[in-house]
Write a protein that holds these residues in place. Structure first.
Motif, short mmCIF file in Angstrom:
data_model
loop_
_atom_site.label_atom_id
_atom_site.label_comp_id
_atom_site.label_asym_id
_atom_site.label_seq_id
_atom_site.Cartn_x
_atom_site.Cartn_y
_atom_site.Cartn_z
N THR A 130 10.18 17.00 10.01
CA THR A 130 10.38 18.31 10.62
C THR A 130 10.99 19.31 9.65
N SER A 131 11.59 18.84 8.57
CA SER A 131 12.22 19.74 7.60
C SER A 131 11.29 20.08 6.43
N MET A 132 10.21 19.32 6.25
CA MET A 132 9.33 19.57 5.11
C MET A 132 8.51 20.83 5.35
N PRO A 133 7.96 21.43 4.29
CA PRO A 133 7.14 22.64 4.46
C PRO A 133 6.00 22.40 5.45
N ALA A 134 5.69 23.42 6.22
CA ALA A 134 4.68 23.29 7.27
C ALA A 134 3.33 22.78 6.76
N PRO A 135 2.84 23.20 5.58
CA PRO A 135 1.55 22.68 5.12
C PRO A 135 1.54 21.16 4.94
N LEU A 136 2.67 20.60 4.46
CA LEU A 136 2.74 19.15 4.29
C LEU A 136 2.83 18.47 5.65
N ARG A 137 3.64 19.02 6.54
CA ARG A 137 3.79 18.44 7.87
C ARG A 137 2.46 18.46 8.62
N ASP A 138 1.73 19.57 8.54
CA ASP A 138 0.45 19.67 9.23
C ASP A 138 -0.55 18.64 8.70
N ALA A 139 -0.53 18.42 7.40
CA ALA A 139 -1.43 17.44 6.81
C ALA A 139 -1.11 16.03 7.31
N LEU A 140 0.18 15.69 7.37
CA LEU A 140 0.57 14.37 7.85
C LEU A 140 0.20 14.18 9.32
N GLU A 141 0.42 15.21 10.12
CA GLU A 141 0.12 15.09 11.55
C GLU A 141 -1.37 14.89 11.78
N LEU A 142 -2.22 15.59 11.01
CA LEU A 142 -3.65 15.39 11.16
C LEU A 142 -4.06 13.98 10.72
N VAL A 164 -8.64 23.84 3.92
CA VAL A 164 -8.39 23.78 2.47
C VAL A 164 -9.40 22.82 1.86
N SER A 165 -9.39 22.75 0.53
CA SER A 165 -10.29 21.83 -0.15
C SER A 165 -9.83 20.39 0.03
N ALA A 166 -10.73 19.45 -0.24
CA ALA A 166 -10.37 18.03 -0.13
C ALA A 166 -9.27 17.68 -1.13
N ASP A 167 -9.32 18.25 -2.32
CA ASP A 167 -8.29 17.98 -3.32
C ASP A 167 -6.93 18.48 -2.86
N GLU A 168 -6.91 19.66 -2.25
CA GLU A 168 -5.65 20.21 -1.77
C GLU A 168 -5.12 19.38 -0.60
N SER A 169 -6.00 18.94 0.28
CA SER A 169 -5.58 18.09 1.39
C SER A 169 -4.97 16.79 0.87
N ARG A 170 -5.61 16.18 -0.10
CA ARG A 170 -5.09 14.94 -0.68
C ARG A 170 -3.74 15.17 -1.34
N ARG A 228 -1.48 17.45 -0.54
CA ARG A 228 -0.46 17.64 0.50
C ARG A 228 -0.07 16.31 1.14
N LEU A 229 -1.05 15.48 1.38
CA LEU A 229 -0.75 14.17 1.96
C LEU A 229 0.09 13.33 1.01
N ARG A 230 -0.24 13.37 -0.27
CA ARG A 230 0.53 12.58 -1.24
C ARG A 230 1.98 13.05 -1.31
N LEU A 231 2.18 14.37 -1.36
CA LEU A 231 3.55 14.90 -1.41
C LEU A 231 4.30 14.58 -0.12
N GLY A 232 3.63 14.71 1.02
CA GLY A 232 4.28 14.41 2.29
C GLY A 232 4.70 12.96 2.37
N LEU A 233 3.84 12.06 1.92
CA LEU A 233 4.17 10.63 1.94
C LEU A 233 5.31 10.31 0.97
N GLN A 234 5.34 11.00 -0.17
CA GLN A 234 6.44 10.78 -1.12
C GLN A 234 7.76 11.17 -0.49
N LEU A 235 7.79 12.30 0.22
CA LEU A 235 9.01 12.71 0.90
C LEU A 235 9.38 11.72 2.00
#
Length: 203
Positions: A123-135, A152-158, A160-167
């Motif tokens: 809930t504290s991470m930037p909204a783009p990362l949170r939205d990617a994880l929720e999807l 967004v592009s597939a590369d950008e989606s990937r 965001r997911l990688r950064l979200g998972l790292q957090l």
């Protein structure tokens, strides 16, 4: 998921509670009651105990709105921390009465603390990362399908997911936060009802 409200909403809510506006308590309850109940149930695994924690937490907020400091985070995070602390306190009380072994209690506390920290991180991470994880995890989409939903592009989606998972992986690390003292014990025979009469006297 009850995401944090804008900081301005948090400050205004605190001010309204400090003035004794019961309507404000009702709004806060509508927004966060399910969060409180779910967090408490995750620790205690008992609906009645989670109901009690929910009454205690909102009763405490009503009587102590100035305890919330916006400089230390969102109102949602403060409420979640109160809930976690009180639920763990109750769990250890129940253990002392022989309902669970100390080993079982501490294992559940560790699991609940990790889950609470993960919830805070998401809930504290930037909204783009949170939205990617929720999807990816709520909708069961891979990064290509998530990219379409995010626009967004597939590369950008990937990315965001990688950064979200790292957090999110840091949820497994010990938290350094100062523990919150358990809320004052309340008379279970006179439960606090956010939708009915409240205890705090107001002129």
């Amino acid at each position: 998921m009850a995401t944090p409200a804008p900081p301005r909403w948090d400050r205004k809510m605190q001010q309204r509670l400090a003035r004794g506006e019961e309507a404000a308590l009702g709004e806060l309850y509508d927004r966060y009651a399910s969060l409180v109940h779910n967090l408490a149930h995750r620790v205690l695994d008992d609906d009645e105990a989670a109901d009690l924690i929910t009454r205690e937490v909102f009763g405490y907020i009503w009587e102590n709105p100035d305890d919330y400091d916006p400089k230390h985070g969102s109102l949602r995070s403060w409420i979640a921390a109160l809930t976690q602390s009180q639920a763990v306190h109750r769990l250890r009380q129940y253990a002392s009465r022989g309902r669970s072994t100390p080993t079982e209690v501490e294992a559940r506390v560790r699991e609940a603390n990790t889950a609470a920290r993960a919830d805070f991180i998401v809930t504290s991470m930037p909204a783009p990362l949170r939205d990617a994880l929720e999807l990816a995890y709520r909708e069961r989409l891979d990064y290509r399908d998530a990219a379409e939903g995010l626009g967004v592009s597939a590369d950008e989606s990937r990315r965001r997911l990688r950064l979200g998972l790292q957090l999110l992986s840091t949820a497994m690390e010990p938290a350094d936060a100062r523990p919150i003292r358990p809320l004052e014990a309340r008379d279970a025979g006179d439960p606090f009802d956010p939708r009915g009469q409240t205890r705090r006297g107001r002129p």
